[in-house]
Design a protein around this motif. Structure first.
Motif, PDB file in Angstrom:
ATOM      1  N   GLU A  33       0.829  -1.200   0.000  1.00 23.30           N
ATOM      2  CA  GLU A  33       0.000   0.000   0.000  1.00 23.30           C
ATOM      3  C   GLU A  33       0.864   1.252   0.000  1.00 23.30           C
ATOM      4  O   GLU A  33       2.036   1.211   0.358  1.00 23.30           O
ATOM      5  N   TRP A  34       0.269   2.355  -0.443  1.00 17.87           N
ATOM      6  CA  TRP A  34       0.952   3.634  -0.397  1.00 17.87           C
ATOM      7  C   TRP A  34       1.088   4.067   1.050  1.00 17.87           C
ATOM      8  O   TRP A  34       0.170   3.888   1.851  1.00 17.87           O
ATOM      9  N   TYR A  35       2.220   4.646   1.378  1.00 15.19           N
ATOM     10  CA  TYR A  35       2.426   5.151   2.738  1.00 15.19           C
ATOM     11  C   TYR A  35       1.724   6.489   2.887  1.00 15.19           C
ATOM     12  O   TYR A  35       1.925   7.408   2.096  1.00 15.19           O
ATOM     13  N   GLU A  36       0.892   6.601   3.892  1.00 18.82           N
ATOM     14  CA  GLU A  36       0.166   7.833   4.202  1.00 18.82           C
ATOM     15  C   GLU A  36       0.611   8.288   5.592  1.00 18.82           C
ATOM     16  O   GLU A  36       0.200   7.700   6.598  1.00 18.82           O
ATOM     17  N   PRO A  37       1.464   9.310   5.684  1.00 15.46           N
ATOM     18  CA  PRO A  37       2.034   9.715   6.978  1.00 15.46           C
ATOM     19  C   PRO A  37       0.994   9.987   8.057  1.00 15.46           C
ATOM     20  O   PRO A  37       1.192   9.609   9.211  1.00 15.46           O
TER      21      PRO A  37
END
Length: 157
Positions: A33-37
């Motif tokens: 998955e995309w990293y979402e801070p």
């Protein structure tokens, strides 16, 4: 394993190495998955986070990355600008393993970010460049000759 992807450049142009890493990890049955801070900085850390950037002028990720292992790659990490000229540093460079470099990319990771990617294909037919222009890093990074890297023998036109 839980895998995070971080496209440092984020210039609305797909990052081919991240698409290949996604495809390979999904083949291993890992979660990608995309990293979402905002959402991922707390809680269970990712097993690995891949950060990739193409351009040397792009700033690195300004956020904390909640991962046990962070792997940075791409031309943006091995090239620096010195007196207006790109300088390649082989020591900072890393290549994808052949089993990942040759895998069919996972375009689906960009479907929500860049809808046009559904009808597009990205890749390299050749690498390297025989010219050796002073301003360019390609000859230093990939060789002063052009060489085939794609096998198009199985495609019918």
């Amino acid at each position: 394993m839980r895998i995070a992807l971080i496209d440092i450049d984020s210039h609305n142009f797909p990052n081919l190495p991240l698409m290949k890493l996604s495809a390979w990890h999904k083949q291993q049955r890992d979660t990608v998955e995309w990293y979402e801070p905002l959402f991922h900085s707390m809680g269970e850390p990712f097993n690995k986070a891949y950060m990739s950037k193409v351009f040397s002028f792009t700033s690195d990720c300004p956020y904390y990355v909640n991962a046990k292992k962070i792997i940075k790659g791409g031309s943006g990490y091995c090239i620096s600008l010195v007196n207006g000229k790109e300088v390649y540093n082989k020591i900072k460079d890393s290549e994808l393993p052949i089993e990942i470099e040759t895998i069919y990319p996972d375009y689906s990771i960009y479907y929500n970010k860049i809808p046009e990617v559904k009808n597009t294909s990205y890749g390299f037919l050749t690498r390297g460049c025989p010219r050796g222009c002073e301003f360019c890093h390609v000859g230093c990074k990939e060789g002063r000759r052009s060489y085939k890297v794609s096998n198009l023998d199985t495609f019918l036109l």
